[in-house]
Design an enzyme around this catalytic site. Structure first.
Site, PDB file in Angstrom:
ATOM      1  N   SER A  19       0.808  -1.220   0.000  1.00 55.28           N
ATOM      2  CA  SER A  19       0.000   0.000   0.000  1.00 55.28           C
ATOM      3  C   SER A  19       0.839   1.266   0.000  1.00 55.28           C
ATOM      4  CB  SER A  19      -0.900   0.010   1.230  1.00 55.28           C
ATOM      5  OG  SER A  19      -0.108   0.127   2.406  1.00 55.28           O
ATOM      6  N   SER A  24       2.476  -3.000   5.371  1.00 51.73           N
ATOM      7  CA  SER A  24       2.712  -3.895   4.235  1.00 51.73           C
ATOM      8  C   SER A  24       4.200  -3.990   3.917  1.00 51.73           C
ATOM      9  CB  SER A  24       1.922  -3.441   3.005  1.00 51.73           C
ATOM     10  OG  SER A  24       2.242  -2.120   2.631  1.00 51.73           O
ATOM     11  N   CYS A 108     -14.502  -3.039   0.513  1.00 59.21           N
ATOM     12  CA  CYS A 108     -13.253  -3.019  -0.251  1.00 59.21           C
ATOM     13  C   CYS A 108     -12.419  -4.258   0.054  1.00 59.21           C
ATOM     14  CB  CYS A 108     -12.462  -1.748   0.064  1.00 59.21           C
ATOM     15  SG  CYS A 108     -10.859  -1.661  -0.768  1.00 59.21           S
ATOM     16  N   GLY A 132      -0.879  -6.337   5.087  1.00 52.46           N
ATOM     17  CA  GLY A 132      -0.380  -5.756   6.329  1.00 52.46           C
ATOM     18  C   GLY A 132      -1.444  -5.579   7.391  1.00 52.46           C
ATOM     19  N   CYS A 204     -10.229   6.524   1.520  1.00 54.62           N
ATOM     20  CA  CYS A 204      -9.224   6.837   0.498  1.00 54.62           C
ATOM     21  C   CYS A 204      -9.715   7.839  -0.527  1.00 54.62           C
ATOM     22  CB  CYS A 204      -8.796   5.551  -0.210  1.00 54.62           C
ATOM     23  SG  CYS A 204      -7.930   5.831  -1.773  1.00 54.62           S
TER      24      CYS A 204
END
Length: 374
Positions: A19, A24, A108, A132, A204
């Site tokens: 990401s 991550s 998502c 992550g 986001c």
């Protein structure tokens, strides 16, 4: 059936969802150290049409690339913006249009990270994916269970409750056994570019914009009255979709004669009348519910609900475990709580647990008041 994760790491190809964040990044590093064949994949899930980058996608991709270069792995990129729009964003808009408050991160995870990304990684020849997320997995015979992350402050099982056990069985969660400070320390020790990068917060595709400014690009606002529980009109709202149960800020109520100093809270959204019902006090009786109804529940693995079952539940992220009894009804599922639950919000998710095992959850349809409403 043997879980794919139980194969020899040296013969197991893992693609990590990168990401551009520290979690991550460290996940990829730890898998490298454990001997897996590791590659990264950066996914772009949102396309801006105004030339701006609210999601910081460009910066995140650069950070992901820097980490992959540092630890010596290949970085793939994939664009899932169309899938995100069709399977996440349109649902997000429909929920707001219906007066509910959705959580797009949950959808998502189910539709993009553990479906589109997983399928794409497998098409590239991966045996497993990794993320992550602060969760753990446990293989028990033919089933793979989803467990809470070891760090109670970061546990993300609430957001992964709609991911099936078959998908969990294809996924590794390297930081699920760690606490956040440990993750940052590992990143710093190995000189990863993301070591001190702030955690992403919020949705986001909204980024730094005001939520109301973003939403009105897609949905027409319907202003209406703000009323007390007695029906007195004390103001106007710009649209029910901009408000959520338990909200205190941004109501524009003040200076009312004989109202006192206690703050006002959103108690109820009357969709039929387009009225926002408010009341004073953090402990207002209308804020508390004894039970909730969910029409559909996504189970990580099948469970037996032929009779009522004692479980714990969360009605919001980072809430402590709440004792409840869950039962099937003609209209779905009903969770009755031992203690009053504050600001139970239709559209948000209720997630059920048996100890540290995340069983699954569903969208809250309605809440039953703790005390009768006059």
């Amino acid at each position: 059936m043997t879980s794919p994760a139980l194969k020899d790491p040296a013969k197991t190809r893992v693609i990590v969802g990168m990401s551009g964040g520290v979690d991550s990044s460290v996940s990829a590093l730890l898998l490298m150290e454990q001997g897996y064949q590791v590659e990264g994949l950066f996914m772009k899930n949102w396309e801006e049409d105004d030339g701006t980058e609210y999601c910081t996608a460009r910066e995140d991709l650069a950070d992901a690339q820097a980490v992959c270069d540092r630890i010596g792995i290949k970085l793939h990129t994939a664009n899932f913006a169309a899938e995100y729009w069709d399977n996440v964003f349109e649902h997000f808009l429909e929920e707001y249009k219906a007066g509910r408050t959705p959580n797009p991160d949950i959808l998502c995870n189910r539709e993009i990270k553990f479906k589109a990304f997983l399928d794409y990684a497998l098409s590239l020849g991966a045996d497993l994916i990794a993320t992550g997320h602060y969760v753990r997995r446990r293989d028990t015979g033919e089933l793979t269970e989803l467990l809470k992350g070891l760090d109670p402050n970061k546990d993300q099982s609430y957001f992964l409750h709609a991911v099936g056990g078959k998908e969990i069985a294809r996924t590794l969660f390297p930081v699920g056994e760690l606490e956040k400070p440990e993750v940052r320390a590992i990143a710093e020790k190995h000189g990863l570019a993301t070591a001190k990068k702030k955690d992403s917060t919020g949705i986001c595709f909204i980024g730094e914009r005001r939520f109301s400014d973003f939403l009105k690009q897609y949905l027409p606002a319907q202003p209406g009255e703000i009323q007390t529980t007695e029906g007195e009109v004390i103001g106007r709202h710009h649209g029910l979709m901009y408000h959520t149960i338990g909200q205190r800020q941004g109501l524009g109520i003040g200076g009312l004669k004989d109202a006192g100093d206690e703050p006002w809270y959103v108690l109820h959204k009357d969709l039929a009348r387009n009225v926002l019902v408010v009341g004073q006090g953090n402990e207002h009786p209308w804020l508390f519910s004894r039970a909730l109804l969910a029409s559909e529940i996504f189970w990580v693995n099948p469970i037996d609900l032929s009779s009522p079952r004692r479980l714990t539940a969360k009605v919001r992220y980072r809430q402590g475990d709440q004792q409840c009894t869950l039962e099937r009804t003609e209209n779905g599922y009903r969770a009755m709580f031992d203690e009053p639950q504050r600001a139970v919000t239709p559209g948000q998710s209720v997630v059920f647990y048996d100890g540290e095992v995340c069983l699954g959850g569903g969208v809250i349809e309605t809440a039953e008041p703790w005390s009768p409403r006059q």
